[in-house]
Motif scaffolding. Structure first.
Motif, PDB file in Angstrom:
ATOM      1  N   ALA A 158      17.517 -38.216 -11.520  1.00 27.20           N
ATOM      2  CA  ALA A 158      18.798 -38.642 -12.096  1.00 27.20           C
ATOM      3  C   ALA A 158      19.209 -37.728 -13.255  1.00 27.20           C
ATOM      4  O   ALA A 158      20.385 -37.356 -13.385  1.00 27.20           O
ATOM      5  CB  ALA A 158      18.705 -40.094 -12.563  1.00 27.20           C
ATOM      6  N   LYS A 159      18.260 -37.362 -14.080  1.00 29.64           N
ATOM      7  CA  LYS A 159      18.540 -36.470 -15.218  1.00 29.64           C
ATOM      8  C   LYS A 159      19.019 -35.112 -14.723  1.00 29.64           C
ATOM      9  O   LYS A 159      19.985 -34.547 -15.254  1.00 29.64           O
ATOM     10  CB  LYS A 159      17.263 -36.309 -16.059  1.00 29.64           C
ATOM     11  N   LEU A 160      18.350 -34.595 -13.695  1.00 29.39           N
ATOM     12  CA  LEU A 160      18.748 -33.305 -13.152  1.00 29.39           C
ATOM     13  C   LEU A 160      20.151 -33.353 -12.572  1.00 29.39           C
ATOM     14  O   LEU A 160      20.975 -32.452 -12.818  1.00 29.39           O
ATOM     15  CB  LEU A 160      17.751 -32.883 -12.068  1.00 29.39           C
ATOM     16  N   LEU A 161      20.450 -34.397 -11.801  1.00 26.55           N
ATOM     17  CA  LEU A 161      21.776 -34.511 -11.192  1.00 26.55           C
ATOM     18  C   LEU A 161      22.860 -34.612 -12.263  1.00 26.55           C
ATOM     19  O   LEU A 161      23.928 -34.001 -12.137  1.00 26.55           O
ATOM     20  CB  LEU A 161      21.833 -35.731 -10.267  1.00 26.55           C
ATOM     21  N   ALA A 162      22.576 -35.381 -13.310  1.00 29.17           N
ATOM     22  CA  ALA A 162      23.558 -35.544 -14.381  1.00 29.17           C
ATOM     23  C   ALA A 162      23.823 -34.224 -15.111  1.00 29.17           C
ATOM     24  O   ALA A 162      24.951 -33.936 -15.518  1.00 29.17           O
ATOM     25  CB  ALA A 162      23.077 -36.605 -15.366  1.00 29.17           C
ATOM     26  N   GLU A 163      22.780 -33.418 -15.259  1.00 28.87           N
ATOM     27  CA  GLU A 163      22.908 -32.181 -16.031  1.00 28.87           C
ATOM     28  C   GLU A 163      23.395 -30.996 -15.201  1.00 28.87           C
ATOM     29  O   GLU A 163      24.041 -30.092 -15.739  1.00 28.87           O
ATOM     30  CB  GLU A 163      21.561 -31.827 -16.667  1.00 28.87           C
ATOM     31  N   VAL A 165      25.050 -36.315  -0.525  1.00 26.74           N
ATOM     32  CA  VAL A 165      23.674 -35.974  -0.153  1.00 26.74           C
ATOM     33  C   VAL A 165      23.503 -34.461  -0.165  1.00 26.74           C
ATOM     34  O   VAL A 165      22.490 -33.935  -0.659  1.00 26.74           O
ATOM     35  CB  VAL A 165      23.315 -36.562   1.218  1.00 26.74           C
ATOM     36  N   TYR A 166      24.480 -33.733   0.348  1.00 24.78           N
ATOM     37  CA  TYR A 166      24.427 -32.265   0.348  1.00 24.78           C
ATOM     38  C   TYR A 166      24.283 -31.738  -1.076  1.00 24.78           C
ATOM     39  O   TYR A 166      23.422 -30.898  -1.369  1.00 24.78           O
ATOM     40  CB  TYR A 166      25.697 -31.713   0.994  1.00 24.78           C
ATOM     41  N   LYS A 167      25.132 -32.216  -1.969  1.00 23.27           N
ATOM     42  CA  LYS A 167      25.117 -31.739  -3.353  1.00 23.27           C
ATOM     43  C   LYS A 167      23.812 -32.103  -4.047  1.00 23.27           C
ATOM     44  O   LYS A 167      23.267 -31.326  -4.843  1.00 23.27           O
ATOM     45  CB  LYS A 167      26.303 -32.333  -4.118  1.00 23.27           C
ATOM     46  N   THR A 168      23.275 -33.269  -3.724  1.00 19.36           N
ATOM     47  CA  THR A 168      22.029 -33.717  -4.349  1.00 19.36           C
ATOM     48  C   THR A 168      20.860 -32.824  -3.959  1.00 19.36           C
ATOM     49  O   THR A 168      20.112 -32.341  -4.817  1.00 19.36           O
ATOM     50  CB  THR A 168      21.738 -35.176  -3.959  1.00 19.36           C
ATOM     51  N   VAL A 169      20.679 -32.596  -2.658  1.00 15.99           N
ATOM     52  CA  VAL A 169      19.524 -31.790  -2.242  1.00 15.99           C
ATOM     53  C   VAL A 169      19.699 -30.328  -2.651  1.00 15.99           C
ATOM     54  O   VAL A 169      18.718 -29.643  -2.970  1.00 15.99           O
ATOM     55  CB  VAL A 169      19.250 -31.921  -0.729  1.00 15.99           C
ATOM     56  N   LYS A 170      20.915 -29.850  -2.692  1.00 14.47           N
ATOM     57  CA  LYS A 170      21.183 -28.481  -3.150  1.00 14.47           C
ATOM     58  C   LYS A 170      20.789 -28.332  -4.619  1.00 14.47           C
ATOM     59  O   LYS A 170      20.142 -27.342  -5.012  1.00 14.47           O
ATOM     60  CB  LYS A 170      22.655 -28.138  -2.959  1.00 14.47           C
ATOM     61  N   ILE A 194      18.610 -30.150  -6.286  1.00 15.05           N
ATOM     62  CA  ILE A 194      17.151 -30.232  -6.384  1.00 15.05           C
ATOM     63  C   ILE A 194      16.520 -28.911  -5.953  1.00 15.05           C
ATOM     64  O   ILE A 194      15.633 -28.380  -6.635  1.00 15.05           O
ATOM     65  CB  ILE A 194      16.631 -31.399  -5.521  1.00 15.05           C
ATOM     66  N   TYR A 195      16.974 -28.368  -4.844  1.00 16.57           N
ATOM     67  CA  TYR A 195      16.431 -27.108  -4.309  1.00 16.57           C
ATOM     68  C   TYR A 195      16.555 -25.979  -5.333  1.00 16.57           C
ATOM     69  O   TYR A 195      15.634 -25.157  -5.483  1.00 16.57           O
ATOM     70  CB  TYR A 195      17.172 -26.762  -3.027  1.00 16.57           C
ATOM     71  N   GLU A 196      17.676 -25.927  -6.014  1.00 13.71           N
ATOM     72  CA  GLU A 196      17.962 -24.807  -6.922  1.00 13.71           C
ATOM     73  C   GLU A 196      17.381 -24.993  -8.318  1.00 13.71           C
ATOM     74  O   GLU A 196      17.430 -24.057  -9.129  1.00 13.71           O
ATOM     75  CB  GLU A 196      19.484 -24.605  -7.020  1.00 13.71           C
ATOM     76  N   ASN A 197      16.809 -26.168  -8.603  1.00 13.26           N
ATOM     77  CA  ASN A 197      16.380 -26.448  -9.976  1.00 13.26           C
ATOM     78  C   ASN A 197      14.992 -27.089 -10.056  1.00 13.26           C
ATOM     79  O   ASN A 197      14.728 -27.908 -10.938  1.00 13.26           O
ATOM     80  CB  ASN A 197      17.402 -27.357 -10.663  1.00 13.26           C
ATOM     81  N   GLN A 198      14.091 -26.719  -9.153  1.00 10.82           N
ATOM     82  CA  GLN A 198      12.743 -27.301  -9.164  1.00 10.82           C
ATOM     83  C   GLN A 198      12.049 -27.163 -10.522  1.00 10.82           C
ATOM     84  O   GLN A 198      11.382 -28.108 -10.984  1.00 10.82           O
ATOM     85  CB  GLN A 198      11.893 -26.690  -8.049  1.00 10.82           C
TER      86      GLN A 198
END
Length: 317
Positions: free
Chosen positions: A43-48, A264-269, A271-275
């Protein structure tokens, strides 16, 4: 004038709909659990990083989380592959009511498990547990029994080969070893309780798991989603001093089939780009390999929004 008003109203409504679509709920178990910590990191990653307004929604467990994906109260949730499989197939707490709406957004980090003995024990291998007192049953965590049975199977044992000491949960099992009531206990690698017991008994040793073809075939007969994971020594991981094979299974980010594809596309993208960002927030994400966000033979289908991204980056051919 009427046309301008209607056009303006339509534009305003479209903006409102877009804004609402960007509010993302991530369901987890209660605060203090690994599920909550991992969901909070997402959630923190998505928000930022994604521009979406993400929030964590803790609940009592998967029996509450997964129906909320169907009702639209949640967009995503944290669940492991065991819980996801039970829900998709209508087993255990979902008996008779399979979660047909359930889909997967991403495979996440591995959940690593092992058997631990006292450092001075003469038990050196899993096979040496034959006839020994081992925590088993886990009446409050019954799905874990299959995981332990699969681990025993890698060295040719079944539950009938050990002296089963029934415990309600893995934490109680660790306490039983500290009290001298068992010879080995089953727990997650890196669990805080393992560190606690390690200090109280003068040291623990993790039993290595066989990972050859025969051992893996025996494991998969009992638990098809398990796999071998070689854990490297770390200062905060007691029980071993060299790379050691143990048994792992996957944590997942799940979603509902009606969640919009773009979310869903934006979420996994993201996550993929910001491990690395996830790893900085929650340590288990250090073991998260973005190249394994998609795997075949999962217990539920992947969401089309996730598949669209995985095709773009070559994870799905």
């Amino acid at each position: 004038m009427k046309f301008k008003f209607l056009a303006g109203l339509a534009f305003a409504l479209s903006l409102t709909g877009t804004a609402m679509a960007q509010n993302v709920g991530v369901g987890t178990m209660s605060q203090g659990t690994m599920s909550y910590a991992s969901g909070s990191a997402v959630a923190k990653l998505l928000a930022e990083k994604s521009g979406m307004q993400a929030r964590v929604q803790p609940n009592s467990g998967e029996s509450a989380l997964i129906p909320m994906l169907a009702s639209g109260e949640l967009d995503f949730a944290i669940a492991n592959v065991i819980e996801t499989g039970e829900a998709a197939k209508g087993e255990r707490v979902f008996k008779g009511r399979p979660a047909k709406h359930l889909q997967i957004a991403s495979v996440s980090f591995p959940l690593k498990t092992a058997l631990f003995v006292r450092a001075d024990s003469d038990i050196k291998t899993i096979a040496d547990l034959k006839g020994k007192r081992v925590t088993h049953g886990f009446t409050a965590m019954s799905s874990l029994t299959a995981v332990l049975d699969a681990l025993l199977a890698t060295d040719g044992l079944t539950a009938d080969d050990i002296e089963q000491v029934m415990v309600p949960n893995v934490a109680r099992g660790a306490d039983e070893l500290a009290s001298g009531n068992v010879d080995a206990f089953f727990f997650a690698v890196g669990g805080g309780k393992v560190t606690e017991v390690d200090a109280s008994v003068g040291g623990l040793r993790m039993l290595p798991m066989k990972s050859d073809e025969k051992a893996m075939a025996a494991m998969h007969k009992v638990f098809p989603y398990g796999y071998a994971y070689t854990q490297k020594p770390q200062p905060n991981l007691p029980g071993f001093t060299e790379p050691t094979a143990t048994m792992a299974y996957d944590n997942l980010l799940i979603t509902g089939k009606d969640v919009p594809e773009e979310i869903v596309y934006k979420t996994v993208k993201t996550i993929y780009e910001n491990q690395p960002e996830l790893a900085n927030t929650f340590a288990p994400y250090r073991d998260f390999d973005v190249k394994l966000m998609y795997k075949e033979n999962m217990p539920a289908p992947f969401h089309e929004g996730a598949l669209r991204f995985y095709r773009e980056v070559g994870l799905v051919k």
